[in-house]
Design a protein around this motif. Structure first.
Motif, mmCIF file in Angstrom:
data_model
loop_
_atom_site.group_PDB
_atom_site.id
_atom_site.type_symbol
_atom_site.label_atom_id
_atom_site.label_comp_id
_atom_site.label_asym_id
_atom_site.label_seq_id
_atom_site.Cartn_x
_atom_site.Cartn_y
_atom_site.Cartn_z
ATOM 1 N N LEU A 1 3.241 -15.402 -10.680
ATOM 2 C CA LEU A 1 3.937 -16.610 -10.246
ATOM 3 C C LEU A 1 4.681 -16.355 -8.944
ATOM 4 O O LEU A 1 4.778 -17.239 -8.091
ATOM 5 N N ASP A 2 5.163 -15.139 -8.762
ATOM 6 C CA ASP A 2 5.835 -14.783 -7.510
ATOM 7 C C ASP A 2 4.905 -14.947 -6.310
ATOM 8 O O ASP A 2 5.357 -15.211 -5.205
ATOM 9 N N GLY A 3 3.605 -14.830 -6.537
ATOM 10 C CA GLY A 3 2.637 -15.022 -5.448
ATOM 11 C C GLY A 3 2.594 -16.451 -4.940
ATOM 12 O O GLY A 3 2.084 -16.712 -3.851
ATOM 13 N N LEU A 4 3.118 -17.375 -5.723
ATOM 14 C CA LEU A 4 3.183 -18.781 -5.306
ATOM 15 C C LEU A 4 4.544 -19.132 -4.708
ATOM 16 O O LEU A 4 4.848 -20.301 -4.485
ATOM 17 N N ALA A 5 5.360 -18.123 -4.443
ATOM 18 C CA ALA A 5 6.743 -18.352 -4.005
ATOM 19 C C ALA A 5 6.831 -19.223 -2.757
ATOM 20 O O ALA A 5 7.723 -20.069 -2.658
ATOM 21 N N VAL A 6 5.932 -19.046 -1.801
ATOM 22 C CA VAL A 6 6.002 -19.841 -0.564
ATOM 23 C C VAL A 6 5.800 -21.322 -0.878
ATOM 24 O O VAL A 6 6.580 -22.176 -0.451
ATOM 25 N N ALA A 7 4.762 -21.646 -1.640
ATOM 26 C CA ALA A 7 4.491 -23.048 -1.985
ATOM 27 C C ALA A 7 5.603 -23.620 -2.857
ATOM 28 O O ALA A 7 6.034 -24.757 -2.655
ATOM 29 N N LEU A 8 6.081 -22.830 -3.809
ATOM 30 C CA LEU A 8 7.125 -23.331 -4.706
ATOM 31 C C LEU A 8 8.467 -23.476 -3.998
ATOM 32 O O LEU A 8 9.231 -24.390 -4.297
ATOM 33 N N ARG A 9 8.735 -22.613 -3.035
ATOM 34 C CA ARG A 9 9.951 -22.756 -2.228
ATOM 35 C C ARG A 9 9.877 -24.055 -1.417
ATOM 36 O O ARG A 9 10.853 -24.797 -1.323
ATOM 37 N N ALA A 10 8.721 -24.323 -0.844
ATOM 38 C CA ALA A 10 8.546 -25.566 -0.094
ATOM 39 C C ALA A 10 8.761 -26.770 -1.005
ATOM 40 O O ALA A 10 9.422 -27.737 -0.621
ATOM 41 N N LEU A 11 8.234 -26.702 -2.227
ATOM 42 C CA LEU A 11 8.421 -27.802 -3.177
ATOM 43 C C LEU A 11 9.901 -27.989 -3.498
ATOM 44 O O LEU A 11 10.393 -29.118 -3.543
ATOM 45 N N ARG A 12 10.601 -26.887 -3.698
ATOM 46 C CA ARG A 12 12.036 -26.976 -3.998
ATOM 47 C C ARG A 12 12.783 -27.637 -2.844
ATOM 48 O O ARG A 12 13.623 -28.520 -3.053
ATOM 49 N N LEU A 13 12.465 -27.260 -1.613
ATOM 50 C CA LEU A 13 13.130 -27.861 -0.454
ATOM 51 C C LEU A 13 12.764 -29.337 -0.298
ATOM 52 O O LEU A 13 13.616 -30.153 0.063
ATOM 53 N N LEU A 14 11.515 -29.679 -0.571
ATOM 54 C CA LEU A 14 11.118 -31.092 -0.517
ATOM 55 C C LEU A 14 11.896 -31.902 -1.541
ATOM 56 O O LEU A 14 12.336 -33.017 -1.257
ATOM 57 N N ALA A 15 12.079 -31.340 -2.731
ATOM 58 C CA ALA A 15 12.809 -32.036 -3.786
ATOM 59 C C ALA A 15 14.263 -32.282 -3.401
ATOM 60 O O ALA A 15 14.849 -33.298 -3.773
ATOM 61 N N VAL A 16 14.831 -31.373 -2.626
ATOM 62 C CA VAL A 16 16.223 -31.531 -2.187
ATOM 63 C C VAL A 16 16.312 -32.472 -0.986
ATOM 64 O O VAL A 16 17.099 -33.414 -0.970
#
Length: 109
Positions: A7-22
């Motif tokens: 799951l850590d390998g998806l950190a870039v995409a998931l970080r982007a999702l978190r920022l989009l959500a904010v």
């Protein structure tokens, strides 16, 4: 792609999702897809019509000239695609609409 991607390998995409959500929590909710096949890509899809796609395109400052138009399903479905870099990830926006429905796109009335 790594067969052992965590799951850590998806950190870039998931970080982007978190920022989009904010940063864009007030925008229409898209269908969201992240995949270990393309771990730095985040896909946002809009199946309720093209106005939601346009709102996101404008919010992300994607030029209208960067949008690709095509049709699928024997020209029954309109498809708009655009991409942008965001927080280190590649965002891919895709909007779908029935071809027979007349919708304002890009601010047109």
């Amino acid at each position: 792609m790594s067969e052992n991607l965590t799951l850590d390998g998806l950190a870039v995409a998931l970080r982007a999702l978190r920022l989009l959500a904010v940063d864009f929590s007030h925008l229409p909710a898209p269908d969201v897809h992240a995949s270990p096949i393309f771990p730095n890509r985040l896909e946002l899809s809009f199946h309720r019509g093209l106005p939601d796609f346009e709102v996101w395109r404008e919010a992300l400052n994607i030029s209208p000239d960067a949008v690709v138009y095509r049709e699928q399903g024997d020209a029954r479905t309109r498809v708009l695609k655009a991409s942008a870099d965001f927080a280190g990830a590649t965002l891919e926006l895709t909007g779908y609409s029935d071809a027979y429905i007349s919708e304002p796109v890009g601010g047109a009335a």
